[in-house]
Motif scaffolding. Sequence first.
Motif, PDB file in Angstrom:
ATOM      1  N   VAL A 106      10.072   4.082  25.643  1.00  0.00           N
ATOM      2  CA  VAL A 106      10.953   4.681  24.637  1.00  0.00           C
ATOM      3  C   VAL A 106      10.101   5.347  23.562  1.00  0.00           C
ATOM      4  O   VAL A 106       9.342   4.672  22.858  1.00  0.00           O
ATOM      5  CB  VAL A 106      11.882   3.614  24.017  1.00  0.00           C
ATOM      6  CG1 VAL A 106      12.836   4.270  23.033  1.00  0.00           C
ATOM      7  CG2 VAL A 106      12.639   2.871  25.112  1.00  0.00           C
ATOM      8  N   ASP A 108       9.969   7.234  20.194  1.00  0.00           N
ATOM      9  CA  ASP A 108      10.778   7.422  18.983  1.00  0.00           C
ATOM     10  C   ASP A 108      10.329   8.679  18.238  1.00  0.00           C
ATOM     11  O   ASP A 108       9.244   8.712  17.664  1.00  0.00           O
ATOM     12  CB  ASP A 108      10.633   6.192  18.083  1.00  0.00           C
ATOM     13  CG  ASP A 108      11.424   6.326  16.786  1.00  0.00           C
ATOM     14  OD1 ASP A 108      12.146   7.332  16.616  1.00  0.00           O
ATOM     15  OD2 ASP A 108      11.304   5.424  15.940  1.00  0.00           O
ATOM     16  N   GLU A 110      12.687  10.180  16.082  1.00  0.00           N
ATOM     17  CA  GLU A 110      13.817  10.371  15.168  1.00  0.00           C
ATOM     18  C   GLU A 110      13.411  11.113  13.892  1.00  0.00           C
ATOM     19  O   GLU A 110      14.136  12.007  13.434  1.00  0.00           O
ATOM     20  CB  GLU A 110      14.452   9.016  14.810  1.00  0.00           C
ATOM     21  CG  GLU A 110      15.246   8.415  15.953  1.00  0.00           C
ATOM     22  CD  GLU A 110      16.205   7.324  15.474  1.00  0.00           C
ATOM     23  OE1 GLU A 110      16.560   7.294  14.276  1.00  0.00           O
ATOM     24  OE2 GLU A 110      16.601   6.502  16.309  1.00  0.00           O
ATOM     25  N   TRP A 129       1.780   8.583  21.640  1.00  0.00           N
ATOM     26  CA  TRP A 129       2.563   7.376  21.986  1.00  0.00           C
ATOM     27  C   TRP A 129       1.751   6.487  22.925  1.00  0.00           C
ATOM     28  O   TRP A 129       1.710   5.263  22.753  1.00  0.00           O
ATOM     29  CB  TRP A 129       3.880   7.802  22.638  1.00  0.00           C
ATOM     30  CG  TRP A 129       4.800   6.657  22.973  1.00  0.00           C
ATOM     31  CD1 TRP A 129       5.788   6.132  22.188  1.00  0.00           C
ATOM     32  CD2 TRP A 129       4.799   5.873  24.187  1.00  0.00           C
ATOM     33  NE1 TRP A 129       6.406   5.075  22.834  1.00  0.00           N
ATOM     34  CE2 TRP A 129       5.814   4.900  24.064  1.00  0.00           C
ATOM     35  CE3 TRP A 129       4.049   5.911  25.353  1.00  0.00           C
ATOM     36  CZ2 TRP A 129       6.095   3.973  25.062  1.00  0.00           C
ATOM     37  CZ3 TRP A 129       4.312   4.976  26.360  1.00  0.00           C
ATOM     38  CH2 TRP A 129       5.335   4.034  26.202  1.00  0.00           C
ATOM     39  N   ARG A 145      13.930   8.964  22.205  1.00  0.00           N
ATOM     40  CA  ARG A 145      14.796   8.412  21.150  1.00  0.00           C
ATOM     41  C   ARG A 145      14.832   9.385  19.976  1.00  0.00           C
ATOM     42  O   ARG A 145      13.878   9.492  19.207  1.00  0.00           O
ATOM     43  CB  ARG A 145      14.263   7.051  20.700  1.00  0.00           C
ATOM     44  CG  ARG A 145      15.007   6.484  19.521  1.00  0.00           C
ATOM     45  CD  ARG A 145      14.434   5.142  19.105  1.00  0.00           C
ATOM     46  NE  ARG A 145      14.832   4.839  17.743  1.00  0.00           N
ATOM     47  CZ  ARG A 145      14.361   3.832  17.041  1.00  0.00           C
ATOM     48  NH1 ARG A 145      13.463   3.005  17.554  1.00  0.00           N
ATOM     49  NH2 ARG A 145      14.786   3.644  15.802  1.00  0.00           N
ATOM     50  N   THR A 146      15.944  10.109  19.862  1.00  0.00           N
ATOM     51  CA  THR A 146      16.078  11.151  18.846  1.00  0.00           C
ATOM     52  C   THR A 146      17.063  10.800  17.743  1.00  0.00           C
ATOM     53  O   THR A 146      17.137  11.513  16.744  1.00  0.00           O
ATOM     54  CB  THR A 146      16.572  12.456  19.504  1.00  0.00           C
ATOM     55  OG1 THR A 146      17.806  12.177  20.196  1.00  0.00           O
ATOM     56  CG2 THR A 146      15.544  12.988  20.493  1.00  0.00           C
ATOM     57  N   GLY A 147      17.863   9.757  17.958  1.00  0.00           N
ATOM     58  CA  GLY A 147      18.941   9.441  17.011  1.00  0.00           C
ATOM     59  C   GLY A 147      20.167  10.313  17.188  1.00  0.00           C
ATOM     60  O   GLY A 147      21.154  10.169  16.460  1.00  0.00           O
ATOM     61  N   GLU A 190      19.342  11.430  24.495  1.00  0.00           N
ATOM     62  CA  GLU A 190      20.605  11.128  23.806  1.00  0.00           C
ATOM     63  C   GLU A 190      21.511  12.355  23.720  1.00  0.00           C
ATOM     64  O   GLU A 190      22.683  12.234  23.370  1.00  0.00           O
ATOM     65  CB  GLU A 190      20.323  10.619  22.394  1.00  0.00           C
ATOM     66  CG  GLU A 190      19.567   9.307  22.350  1.00  0.00           C
ATOM     67  CD  GLU A 190      19.330   8.833  20.922  1.00  0.00           C
ATOM     68  OE1 GLU A 190      20.281   8.818  20.126  1.00  0.00           O
ATOM     69  OE2 GLU A 190      18.170   8.496  20.602  1.00  0.00           O
ATOM     70  N   LEU A 226      19.322   3.626  22.171  1.00  0.00           N
ATOM     71  CA  LEU A 226      17.883   3.589  22.463  1.00  0.00           C
ATOM     72  C   LEU A 226      17.126   2.892  21.329  1.00  0.00           C
ATOM     73  O   LEU A 226      16.025   2.367  21.543  1.00  0.00           O
ATOM     74  CB  LEU A 226      17.340   5.008  22.681  1.00  0.00           C
ATOM     75  CG  LEU A 226      17.890   5.737  23.918  1.00  0.00           C
ATOM     76  CD1 LEU A 226      17.238   7.106  24.057  1.00  0.00           C
ATOM     77  CD2 LEU A 226      17.672   4.911  25.192  1.00  0.00           C
ATOM     78  N   ASP A 227      17.730   2.862  20.120  1.00  0.00           N
ATOM     79  CA  ASP A 227      17.075   2.170  18.997  1.00  0.00           C
ATOM     80  C   ASP A 227      17.124   0.647  19.164  1.00  0.00           C
ATOM     81  O   ASP A 227      16.518  -0.069  18.373  1.00  0.00           O
ATOM     82  CB  ASP A 227      17.706   2.592  17.660  1.00  0.00           C
ATOM     83  CG  ASP A 227      19.202   2.351  17.610  1.00  0.00           C
ATOM     84  OD1 ASP A 227      19.822   2.081  18.664  1.00  0.00           O
ATOM     85  OD2 ASP A 227      19.766   2.437  16.504  1.00  0.00           O
ATOM     86  N   PRO A 231       9.504  -0.129  22.432  1.00  0.00           N
ATOM     87  CA  PRO A 231       8.814   1.023  23.039  1.00  0.00           C
ATOM     88  C   PRO A 231       8.445   0.764  24.502  1.00  0.00           C
ATOM     89  O   PRO A 231       8.517   1.676  25.328  1.00  0.00           O
ATOM     90  CB  PRO A 231       7.554   1.183  22.182  1.00  0.00           C
ATOM     91  CG  PRO A 231       7.877   0.504  20.884  1.00  0.00           C
ATOM     92  CD  PRO A 231       8.821  -0.614  21.212  1.00  0.00           C
TER      93      PRO A 231
END
Length: 259
Positions: A106, A108, A110, A129, A145-147, A190, A226-227, A231
Amino acid sequence: MSDVLMRLVEELNAGTVRVVDLTIPLGPDTVVIDLPPMFAPSKSVTIERISRYDDDGPAWYWNNLTLGEHTGTHFDAPIHWVTGKDVPDGTTDTIPPRKFVGPACVIDVEAAVDADPDFLLAPAGLEGWEAEHGRVPEGAWVFLRTGWSRREGKEAFLNVSEDGPHSPGFHQETSALLAHDRGVLGVGVETVGTDAGQAGGFDPPFPNHGIMHGAGKFGLASLCNLDRLPPTGAVAIAAPLKIVDGSGSPLRVIALVPA
Ligand code: 23J
Ligand code: MN
């Protein structure tokens, strides 16, 4: 004999492994991709009642469904894209089920997406990452994971301006790295599709679809929660409906997550 499955059940019962639902609700309000008007559109969801404990069926409730294969939280099979049309076992009914299960990585982004809705994950972002969490293993699901799943309603979710939709995705070099070098199962996002909102104007258009499916990899779109995943360390299960010659399917995506 392996006792891992008995251990899994024990840990699920004890709550030391949790099941996280990565799926959005599927109904008439589910937002479907809006392609430019020269292309045929996909239908959204229609639910038509057959009976509900009434004259049409006194003891039973059931519905007929009408929907596009690529509606809501859904799976993209290799045959979805022209680059994947000759991939062996590339349809929803022929993909080996082993490929529906893999470790979840995952990423992140965001904060970057909050600053720029057109954000694309570049190879350097992926490598950053990996410097922190380790190399993406072969056979992994890679989730961006973009929010974006927090955006409610069609307008905010599709984020269309005069120049088309604006939403994040993968830089095409990152798609190529993941597909060819890391050997992922596929990528999950997302947003409404696995390409960025502006990707219809990229060269080539919709590069993530072209690269992933040409390499026999999959896509997952319209994921949420996804939050709630670490990771690394979770296992994701994404098994599409066994639609004959299907290009994709709505599905329930779940993750097994260590507490
Ligand atoms: C058809 C054409 C372009 C795109 C898509 C479908 C999807 O995103 C999809 O659901 O696979 S970008
Ligand atoms: Mn799709």
